[in-house]
Design a protein around this motif. Structure first.
Motif, short mmCIF file in Angstrom:
data_model
loop_
_atom_site.label_atom_id
_atom_site.label_comp_id
_atom_site.label_asym_id
_atom_site.label_seq_id
_atom_site.Cartn_x
_atom_site.Cartn_y
_atom_site.Cartn_z
N GLY A 132 0.79 -1.23 0.00
CA GLY A 132 0.00 0.00 0.00
C GLY A 132 0.82 1.28 0.00
N PRO A 133 1.84 1.40 0.89
CA PRO A 133 2.63 2.64 0.92
C PRO A 133 3.31 2.94 -0.41
CG PRO A 133 3.02 1.36 2.90
CD PRO A 133 2.22 0.49 1.98
N PHE A 134 3.79 1.89 -1.12
CA PHE A 134 4.49 2.10 -2.38
C PHE A 134 3.53 2.49 -3.50
CE2 PHE A 134 7.22 -0.71 0.07
CZ PHE A 134 8.46 -0.10 -0.07
N ILE A 193 10.98 7.55 -2.52
CA ILE A 193 11.71 8.46 -1.63
C ILE A 193 10.91 8.73 -0.36
CG2 ILE A 193 12.53 10.84 -1.38
CD1 ILE A 193 13.30 10.75 -4.34
N ALA A 194 9.61 9.00 -0.53
CA ALA A 194 8.76 9.27 0.63
C ALA A 194 8.69 8.06 1.56
CB ALA A 194 7.36 9.67 0.18
N VAL A 195 8.58 6.87 0.97
CA VAL A 195 8.53 5.65 1.78
C VAL A 195 9.84 5.48 2.55
CG1 VAL A 195 8.40 3.13 1.71
CG2 VAL A 195 6.85 4.48 0.30
N LEU A 226 10.03 8.06 5.41
CA LEU A 226 9.13 7.73 6.51
C LEU A 226 9.64 6.53 7.30
CD1 LEU A 226 5.60 8.28 4.93
CD2 LEU A 226 6.75 9.69 6.62
N CYS A 227 10.12 5.50 6.57
CA CYS A 227 10.67 4.32 7.26
C CYS A 227 11.89 4.71 8.09
CB CYS A 227 11.04 3.24 6.25
SG CYS A 227 9.64 2.32 5.61
N PHE A 228 12.73 5.59 7.53
CA PHE A 228 13.92 6.03 8.27
C PHE A 228 13.52 6.83 9.50
CE2 PHE A 228 17.44 8.95 9.11
CZ PHE A 228 18.47 8.04 9.28
N SER A 229 12.51 7.69 9.36
CA SER A 229 12.05 8.48 10.50
C SER A 229 11.49 7.57 11.59
CB SER A 229 10.98 9.48 10.05
OG SER A 229 11.51 10.37 9.10
N LEU A 282 15.03 15.65 -0.55
CA LEU A 282 14.12 15.15 -1.58
C LEU A 282 12.71 15.01 -1.03
CD1 LEU A 282 16.40 12.46 -3.27
CD2 LEU A 282 15.76 14.69 -4.19
N TYR A 283 12.61 14.60 0.24
CA TYR A 283 11.29 14.45 0.86
C TYR A 283 10.59 15.81 1.00
CZ TYR A 283 7.79 13.44 4.45
OH TYR A 283 6.62 13.34 5.16
N PHE A 284 11.34 16.82 1.43
CA PHE A 284 10.74 18.14 1.63
C PHE A 284 10.32 18.81 0.32
CE2 PHE A 284 13.29 18.37 5.78
CZ PHE A 284 12.19 17.98 6.53
N VAL A 285 10.98 18.46 -0.78
CA VAL A 285 10.62 19.07 -2.08
C VAL A 285 9.98 18.04 -3.01
CG1 VAL A 285 12.43 20.81 -1.89
CG2 VAL A 285 12.92 18.65 -3.05
N ARG A 286 9.42 16.99 -2.41
CA ARG A 286 8.90 15.89 -3.23
C ARG A 286 7.71 16.30 -4.11
NH1 ARG A 286 6.90 15.43 1.79
NH2 ARG A 286 4.72 14.79 2.12
N GLY A 287 6.97 17.36 -3.69
CA GLY A 287 5.80 17.77 -4.47
C GLY A 287 6.16 18.10 -5.91
N PRO A 288 7.05 19.08 -6.15
CA PRO A 288 7.44 19.39 -7.53
C PRO A 288 8.09 18.21 -8.26
CG PRO A 288 8.12 21.13 -6.02
CD PRO A 288 7.63 20.01 -5.18
#
Length: 476
Positions: free
Chosen positions: A271-273, A279-281, A284-287, A463-469
């Motif tokens: 589901g997450p993928f 990158i987001a996954v 989040l996993c690292f956090s 990359l996570y913080f600018v993932r939108g663009p």
């Protein structure tokens, strides 16, 4: 039977007895049992689709409480039998808050997706333990950042408690305000304040189980206040909302019931993928891993020191087994749909009372399993009675702030940003990212050595913080 327990758990070797271990297991259980109330409260938020954990359109606190008790019981039994160490496990505070207030609110994210991330994170940690890399990663992250992460999570949890209790609300013209237009003169807030005062007074008096006792006192008070309020005059339309603003969930049926394990199996690995970029996954996993990763090492050393169980190098016996059991706890928490299970520093209360072996942990595990049959009681506890415990937990985590060298700006500024951004951005991930990136920049310009792992993590966070663009450009 006694000979079997003596040889299995090395009771004589560690200078303890069966009675002493069982008593220590009881003490640890009562010190930890507040999680059976807090975990359902924290995990009772809807995901981005409006669904609640355990299914349905309303919180299923009884099912979450039953699942919390079940996984805590099984993992404590595993720790006791496999590692023979007096260290019990249960759902970790901080990680559950991260799931409830950050991850499941992301677009299209469900509780199953969030629990899938917990399973993935747990598998990664287990692999790191088995390959010996966990210690290497532990050493790569500066101690002050580990401390700042814990302190920031504490402030975040405290803010959640204050907001859920209603004592902190959006203000008129200000982001936040105290109570209703600065007033706390209401019965619900009185219940919260009495619960909070009860807990902190008992803590100062060193009463074991202070948090649980405070929750119970506040719950009884809420029941009494609601009952008296309902005796008041009716409204003109003949109705009587009553309760003086308090609503205590009613107990349906017997307090002892066959447990409802509706959260078991509520996880999705794919589901997450499907809903986020890789990158987001990864971020989040690292956090989640950071929030889950470091506490166990400090906890097992602290508990071992309390029981004089450390070797000449300051390590507890069977360290590898302890870390394996803790990693399996993360996986089991995700599989059980109740968030990652981790080692509890409250185990030190049992050790202080005489626990020295895994027999005490097994005793705690059995008590958690028995508690699954009392899960309907968790649904009776109103927010005003449970949230004081969140504020107190925030204080306990905040105590570590004294270990940060605030005079060194290369350390103090990243620590401050980590701590500040967690509650102010309402995201643990954002706080961790701000701390890591700012530290790497300041350490680099100050010509201090920065571990290569931190550079890799920083790139992921950027990359996570600018993932939108980025996702828009890639058509994701």
């Amino acid at each position: 039977m006694s000979d079997f327990l003596n040889s299995t758990f090395k009771l004589r070797e560690r200078g303890t007895s069966i009675a002493q271990e069982i008593r220590g297991g009881f003490v640890t259980f009562f010190a930890m049992s507040y999680i059976l109330v807090l975990n359902p409260i924290i995990l009772s938020t809807p995901d981005s689709t409006g669904r609640f954990l355990g299914g349905g359109t309303e919180p299923n606190t009884a099912a979450i409480a039953a699942g919390t008790a079940l996984i805590a019981g099984l993992m404590s039994l595993f720790m006791g039998a496999y590692a023979n160490f007096p260290l019990a496990l249960a759902a970790g505070l901080g990680i559950n808050a991260m799931l409830a207030y950050s991850i499941v609110s992301l677009p299209d994210m469900t509780w199953a997706d969030a629990m899938g991330l917990i399973v993935i994170e747990g598998i990664v940690i287990l692999v790191l333990v088995l390959t010996g890399l966990r210690q290497a990663i532990f050493n790569a992250v500066p101690q002050f950042l580990k401390t700042a992460i814990s302190v920031g999570i504490g402030l975040f949890i405290a803010l959640i408690g204050l907001v859920n209790a209603g004592i902190i609300r959006p203000g008129a013209g200000t982001p936040l305000d105290l109570g209703i237009h600065g007033s706390i003169a209401s019965w619900p807030l009185l219940v919260f304040i009495i619960g909070l005062v009860t807990i902190i007074v008992l803590m100062v008096k060193k009463v074991r189980g202070a948090i649980l006792i405070g929750i119970l006192v506040a719950t009884v008070l809420a029941i009494i206040v609601e009952a008296i309020g309902k005796l008041g005059p009716q409204a003109p339309d003949g109705s009587n909302p009553g309760g003086w603003g308090l609503t205590v969930p009613a107990l349906t049926g017997s307090p002892v019931q066959v447990p409802n394990f509706a959260t078991l199996g509520e996880f999705s690995l794919i589901g997450p993928f499907q809903k986020m970029s890789i990158i987001a996954v990864l971020v989040l996993c690292f956090s989640l891993m950071l929030a889950d990763f470091f506490d166990t090492m400090g906890t097992m050393v602290a508990v071992g020191a309390e029981g004089d169980l450390l070797d000449d190098e300051g390590n507890p016996p069977m360290t590898r087994q302890i870390l394996v059991a803790d990693s399996v706890g993360a996986i089991a928490g995700g599989l059980g749909g109740v968030s990652s299970n981790t080692s509890y520093i409250e185990s030190a209360t049992g050790v202080a009372d005489g626990a020295r072996t895994g027999l005490a942990t097994c005793t705690t595990g059995v008590l958690f399993l028995l508690a699954t049959f009392l899960s309907p009681l968790a649904g009776m506890i109103p927010y005003e009675a449970a949230t004081p415990a969140l504020v107190v937990v925030g204080f306990l985590m905040m105590q570590q702030v004294a270990n940060i060298d605030w005079q060194d700006l290369v350390i103090g500024i990243p620590a401050f940003l980590t701590i500040a951004f967690m509650p102010f951005s309402y995201s643990i991930t954002v706080g961790i990212g701000m701390g890591f990136i700012s530290y790497t920049i300041l350490a680099f310009v100050s010509r201090r050595k920065v571990h290569s792992l931190l550079w890799i993590v920083d790139i992921l966070f950027v990359l996570y913080f600018v993932r939108g663009p980025i996702e828009a450009a890639l058509g994701m």
